[in-house]
Design an enzyme around this catalytic site. Structure first.
Site, PDB file in Angstrom:
ATOM      1  N   HIS A  25       0.856  -1.184   0.000  1.00 32.49           N
ATOM      2  CA  HIS A  25       0.000   0.000   0.000  1.00 32.49           C
ATOM      3  C   HIS A  25       0.899   1.244   0.000  1.00 32.49           C
ATOM      4  O   HIS A  25       2.095   1.167   0.319  1.00 32.49           O
ATOM      5  CB  HIS A  25      -0.892  -0.016   1.236  1.00 32.49           C
ATOM      6  CG  HIS A  25      -2.004  -1.022   1.173  1.00 32.49           C
ATOM      7  ND1 HIS A  25      -3.115  -0.969   1.984  1.00 32.49           N
ATOM      8  CD2 HIS A  25      -2.179  -2.103   0.375  1.00 32.49           C
ATOM      9  CE1 HIS A  25      -3.925  -1.979   1.705  1.00 32.49           C
ATOM     10  NE2 HIS A  25      -3.374  -2.692   0.735  1.00 32.49           N
ATOM     11  N   GLU A  41       1.068   3.884   1.956  1.00 30.08           N
ATOM     12  CA  GLU A  41       1.677   4.264   3.242  1.00 30.08           C
ATOM     13  C   GLU A  41       2.864   3.358   3.559  1.00 30.08           C
ATOM     14  O   GLU A  41       3.903   3.809   4.062  1.00 30.08           O
ATOM     15  CB  GLU A  41       0.648   4.156   4.377  1.00 30.08           C
ATOM     16  CG  GLU A  41      -0.560   5.080   4.245  1.00 30.08           C
ATOM     17  CD  GLU A  41      -1.719   4.419   3.491  1.00 30.08           C
ATOM     18  OE1 GLU A  41      -1.478   3.563   2.611  1.00 30.08           O
ATOM     19  OE2 GLU A  41      -2.877   4.761   3.791  1.00 30.08           O
ATOM     20  N   CYS A  62      -5.809   2.060   5.926  1.00 34.06           N
ATOM     21  CA  CYS A  62      -6.590   0.835   6.157  1.00 34.06           C
ATOM     22  C   CYS A  62      -6.120   0.169   7.450  1.00 34.06           C
ATOM     23  O   CYS A  62      -5.236   0.679   8.140  1.00 34.06           O
ATOM     24  CB  CYS A  62      -6.419  -0.122   4.964  1.00 34.06           C
ATOM     25  SG  CYS A  62      -4.859  -1.042   4.991  1.00 34.06           S
ATOM     26  N   CYS A 119      -2.306  -0.522   7.382  1.00 39.27           N
ATOM     27  CA  CYS A 119      -1.477   0.684   7.403  1.00 39.27           C
ATOM     28  C   CYS A 119      -1.616   1.436   8.717  1.00 39.27           C
ATOM     29  O   CYS A 119      -0.653   2.036   9.187  1.00 39.27           O
ATOM     30  CB  CYS A 119      -1.821   1.582   6.219  1.00 39.27           C
ATOM     31  SG  CYS A 119      -1.441   0.796   4.640  1.00 39.27           S
TER      32      CYS A 119
END
Lengths: 190, 190
Positions: B87, B89, B117, B120
């Site tokens: 992801h 991040e 999410c 993260c």
């Protein structure tokens, strides 16, 4: 100064300790039937990770659910790799996806020496695994000073709701051994 | 068949799209003062990631809190890298730690185009950042079909308790643009 790697990679690859490569190869063709045999395998890897000083006292593995065969291993590599995401579960997911050349680990299970922390439990549904088996409880990890983070009270129910079966804690006494060894060796708690 | 990389790496490095390398270099010496300027920068990266088809409609960046200078960028690379952890991040944390050669991003902030999410947000305290700024709310990401996962009701309070300031949603309309473009281009929702 930028290294050539900085110029072409967004994130660095994490090197594999040679002893771990040997263990993964040695077990690639063996059957490890049942939860306890798989758990003892990852506890042994966690112990080796501490003995070799290649990371924290955590290990994980991905197994194929249908065949009981080992797909990939992972170890905590946070300090040596200088990467805070490099928990055992995360490196096991990453290695398995790289080996299988697919994002979804459908048909696979995660076996981890310790209850997944907030990051790793958040990552588990994204990995696609259908079963999670863990050894030590978070209380045991916290007993020696590891921070497991906030993952909400309903994480287990949430896994089940998504079709991910969860079993653990399992072999709690044996799965505490990597922590004990780590503390004896004055390993860094982060 | 094992590739040579499989033999020496535990986890693969994630390649950096050339356009992103250029953006990171171009902004390395510029000041981006204030939350909105930083957010517009990451929204633009998210849009570029969709335009170039190098991943999902998410981008993130790490800034030095004291100087307002860019430390590292990250983009969602899940599908191209075949890595579910990739992801925006996470890749931003990973890149920043690799560039700074330290695990802790103390003194830094995370700016992300969308609310983190479950994975993260679990990873954020481990990264060491002291501030999080996010654009779109999870409701907006879910509106187009992205699953944000279960992170517990108290994630924001938990961040604050750990000394991580949280600001968001910010520029919600602008931060929805990457999702709109992704849907228009029939991007894969995973």
């Amino acid at each position: 100064m930028k290294t050539p790697e900085n110029d072409v990679m967004l994130t660095p690859g994490i090197p594999m300790p040679p002893w771990l490569r040997e263990m993964e190869s040695a077990f690639a063709d063996r059957l490890l039937s049942g939860d306890e045999a798989k758990m003892r395998f990852v506890i042994e890897i966690a112990l080796e990770n501490v003995r070799h000083e290649t990371g924290g006292p955590f290990a994980a593995a991905i197994f194929d659910l249908a065949s009981d065969r080992l797909t990939a291993v992972g170890v905590n590599s946070v300090v040596p790799a200088c990467q805070s995401w490099a928990h055992a579960e995360m490196t096991a997911f990453s290695r398995a996806q790289h080996k299988l050349k697919r994002v979804s680990l459908k048909g696979c299970m995660l076996v981890t020496s310790c209850e997944p922390c907030a990051m790793c439990s958040g990552a588990t549904p994204w990995s696609g695994v259908e079963k999670v088996l863990y050894g030590a409880s978070r209380a045991m990890a916290e007993k020696v000073g590891f921070d497991e983070g906030y993952k909400g009270e309903l994480w287990r129910e949430e896994f089940e709701r998504r079709g991910i079966r969860v079993t653990g804690p399992l072999l709690e006494e044996e799965s505490f051994a990597p922590f004990e060894l780590y503390v004896q060796k004055n390993g860094r708690i982060y």
